[in-house]
Design an enzyme around this catalytic site. Structure first.
Site, PDB file in Angstrom:
ATOM      1  N   ASN A  95      -5.438  12.350   0.988  1.00  0.00           N
ATOM      2  CA  ASN A  95      -4.505  11.500   1.730  1.00  0.00           C
ATOM      3  C   ASN A  95      -5.332  10.696   2.729  1.00  0.00           C
ATOM      4  O   ASN A  95      -6.561  10.829   2.823  1.00  0.00           O
ATOM      5  CB  ASN A  95      -3.428  12.351   2.421  1.00  0.00           C
ATOM      6  CG  ASN A  95      -2.303  11.494   2.988  1.00  0.00           C
ATOM      7  OD1 ASN A  95      -1.750  10.649   2.292  1.00  0.00           O
ATOM      8  ND2 ASN A  95      -1.970  11.676   4.249  1.00  0.00           N
TER       9      ASN A  95
ATOM     10  N   GLN B  62      -1.758   2.085   9.936  1.00  0.00           N
ATOM     11  CA  GLN B  62      -0.470   2.223   9.239  1.00  0.00           C
ATOM     12  C   GLN B  62       0.553   2.957  10.106  1.00  0.00           C
ATOM     13  O   GLN B  62       1.749   2.744   9.980  1.00  0.00           O
ATOM     14  CB  GLN B  62      -0.653   3.008   7.926  1.00  0.00           C
ATOM     15  CG  GLN B  62      -1.387   2.276   6.828  1.00  0.00           C
ATOM     16  CD  GLN B  62      -2.867   2.573   6.843  1.00  0.00           C
ATOM     17  OE1 GLN B  62      -3.462   2.835   7.883  1.00  0.00           O
ATOM     18  NE2 GLN B  62      -3.481   2.523   5.687  1.00  0.00           N
TER      19      GLN B  62
ATOM     20  N   ASP C  14      -2.090  10.955  -1.819  1.00  0.00           N
ATOM     21  CA  ASP C  14      -2.512   9.944  -2.798  1.00  0.00           C
ATOM     22  C   ASP C  14      -2.891  10.569  -4.133  1.00  0.00           C
ATOM     23  O   ASP C  14      -2.804   9.932  -5.173  1.00  0.00           O
ATOM     24  CB  ASP C  14      -3.677   9.128  -2.249  1.00  0.00           C
ATOM     25  CG  ASP C  14      -3.167   8.189  -1.174  1.00  0.00           C
ATOM     26  OD1 ASP C  14      -3.052   8.629  -0.015  1.00  0.00           O
ATOM     27  OD2 ASP C  14      -2.817   7.042  -1.508  1.00  0.00           O
TER      28      ASP C  14
ATOM     29  N   ARG D 223       0.855  -1.190   0.000  1.00  0.00           N
ATOM     30  CA  ARG D 223       0.000   0.000   0.000  1.00  0.00           C
ATOM     31  C   ARG D 223       0.886   1.234   0.000  1.00  0.00           C
ATOM     32  O   ARG D 223       2.112   1.123   0.102  1.00  0.00           O
ATOM     33  CB  ARG D 223      -1.053  -0.004   1.145  1.00  0.00           C
ATOM     34  CG  ARG D 223      -0.697  -0.695   2.424  1.00  0.00           C
ATOM     35  CD  ARG D 223       0.406  -0.070   3.199  1.00  0.00           C
ATOM     36  NE  ARG D 223       0.219   1.345   3.361  1.00  0.00           N
ATOM     37  CZ  ARG D 223       1.182   2.213   3.586  1.00  0.00           C
ATOM     38  NH1 ARG D 223       2.439   1.817   3.693  1.00  0.00           N
ATOM     39  NH2 ARG D 223       0.938   3.504   3.711  1.00  0.00           N
ATOM     40  N   GLY D 224       0.239   2.416  -0.110  1.00  0.00           N
ATOM     41  CA  GLY D 224       1.007   3.645  -0.275  1.00  0.00           C
ATOM     42  C   GLY D 224       1.083   3.950  -1.765  1.00  0.00           C
ATOM     43  O   GLY D 224       1.433   3.068  -2.566  1.00  0.00           O
TER      44      GLY D 224
HETATM   45  O1  MRU Z   1      -4.485   3.170   2.252  1.00  0.00           O
HETATM   46  P1  MRU Z   1      -3.010   3.381   2.118  1.00  0.00           P
HETATM   47  O2  MRU Z   1      -2.216   2.792   3.240  1.00  0.00           O
HETATM   48  O3  MRU Z   1      -2.508   2.970   0.747  1.00  0.00           O
HETATM   49  O4  MRU Z   1      -2.844   4.960   2.212  1.00  0.00           O
HETATM   50  C1  MRU Z   1      -1.564   5.503   2.152  1.00  0.00           C
HETATM   51  C2  MRU Z   1      -1.534   6.962   2.338  1.00  0.00           C
HETATM   52  O5  MRU Z   1      -2.523   7.620   2.519  1.00  0.00           O
HETATM   53  C3  MRU Z   1      -0.179   7.614   2.198  1.00  0.00           C
HETATM   54  O6  MRU Z   1      -0.084   8.744   3.009  1.00  0.00           O
HETATM   55  C4  MRU Z   1       0.022   8.046   0.731  1.00  0.00           C
HETATM   56  O7  MRU Z   1      -0.256   6.987  -0.136  1.00  0.00           O
HETATM   57  C5  MRU Z   1       1.379   8.532   0.483  1.00  0.00           C
HETATM   58  S1  MRU Z   1       2.581   7.254   0.522  1.00  0.00           S
HETATM   59  C6  MRU Z   1       4.107   7.900   0.176  1.00  0.00           C
END
Ligand code: MRU
Length: 344
Positions: A245, A194, A235, A44-45
């Site tokens: 985000n 997270q 995101d 994820r991320g």
């Molecule tokens: O649902 P996730 O864990 O994929 O969400 C991740 C985030 O919101 C992060 O802050 C974003 O993707 C930036 S990662 C460098």
């Protein structure tokens, strides 16, 4: 700390659903498995999803068994569409898959074997570029971090969310590497945790001082004067600077404004969606209710309760002090300066 590695037709992912209690590596060799891993958040991320997705395209290209180029591209497009259907908010997913697909299309005159090689080379290049981008974000962002700062971060925008080093955590790492005496407050980031599972673990591994707090404690610590700035990842960023985000980011930005604390977004240019004017056009993923009603498989809410679980929210540009990118720091007015940076 690399969350993904592609070698000989197999994509290895650190299973982020298991961290920090277990460091399990999953090995994926079909694009359907890779799509599923993105959906289930094994990886994820935003940037990590993007690069995982392009390795999905590599695996798909290698598995299409045909000598007809039309059929090859038809099947490749099908695989790309499936991979893009996994998570709707992070624009890096769409940007990355489209980039590699368009690269293949622009080489249509080559043999299928050559096209496969071009796809893999592009994926490897994107992985390398992501790490370079994060280093650049770190370098620019470090200018904003003063000696003895305590930085609040939300979710995980670290090495695990990228190909290495991280965006928001990239800035923190760069400041730490520059010898600044900084410390971090990490929100646990309900419902998927997270912050407590990934961010805290990453920072502890690097010996960067970190304190874990529940999400609802952030305002208290801002008011008490403990927090000097907030840095989060992104995101998807709209042309006007509105930023999607992890859910809870918007509340933090309002609290930061109220307490006169700078609020920074750290993200590569590939997270900017130049096709949308404002955050209103960003699709927000709604995930399953079990993420809210259960923790580690244990029910914590009554059976039958109605649940909402948006995975992201949009922070309006007026709450963002600056956006730290791999091409430099963007200040308001965002639309004007985002366009300038794109053209630079
Ligand atoms: O649902 P996730 O864990 O994929 O969400 C991740 C985030 O919101 C992060 O802050 C974003 O993707 C930036 S990662 C460098």
């Amino acid at each position: 700390m690399r969350p993904l590695e592609y070698c000989n037709g197999v994509l290895k992912l650190v299973d982020q659903t298991k961290l920090p209690l277990e460091k399990k590596i999953v090995e994926l060799s079909t694009y359907e498995e890779i799509a599923d891993a993105i959906k289930k958040m094994t990886v994820r991320g935003a940037p990590a999803i993007g690069v995982t997705a392009v390795y999905g395209v590599v695996v798909a290209a290698n598995s299409i068994n045909t000598s007809s180029k039309d059929e090859f591209f038809e099947e490749l497009k099908k695989a790309c569409d499936l991979i893009k259907s996994t998570r709707p908010t992070a624009v890096n997913l769409f940007w990355a898959v489209d980039r590699v697909y368009n690269k293949a299309v622009s080489n249509k005159d080559k043999s299928i074997e050559q096209i496969r090689e071009i796809i893999e080379a592009e994926a490897r290049l994107m992985e390398k570029e992501d790490i370079e981008s994060n280093r650049a974000i770190g370098k620019y962002g470090n200018e904003l971090i003063k000696q003895n700062y305590t930085i609040l971060t939300h979710c995980n925008a670290g090495a695990l969310a990228t190909c290495d080093y991280g965006t928001a955590l990239g800035v923190i790492r760069a400041a730490h590497e520059a010898g600044k005496n900084i410390s971090v407050f990490a929100d646990e980031t309900r419902p998927y945790l997270q912050g407590s599972r990934l961010t805290v673990w990453e920072l502890m591994e690097d010996n960067i001082p970190v304190t874990l707090i529940c999400d609802n404690m952030a305002g208290h610590f801002m008011k008490e004067g403990v927090i000097d700035c907030v840095i989060v990842g992104a995101d998807r960023i709209a042309l006007n600077g509105d930023t999607a985000n992890k859910i809870g980011t918007y509340s933090l930005s309002v609290l930061a404004k109220e307490n006169n604390i700078p609020f920074y977004v750290a993200a590569p240019i590939s997270t900017i969606d130049f096709s949308i004017e404002s955050g209103e056009q960003i699709p927000i993923e709604e995930r399953n209710s079990e993420e809210v009603t259960h923790i580690k498989g244990i029910r914590i809410a009554p059976e039958g309760i109605k649940v909402r679980n948006p995975a992201f929210d949009v922070t309006p540009n007026k709450y963002i002090t600056a956006i730290i990118t791999d091409k430099g720091i963007i200040y308001p007015p965002y639309k004007e300066n985002i366009i300038k940076l794109k053209e630079a």
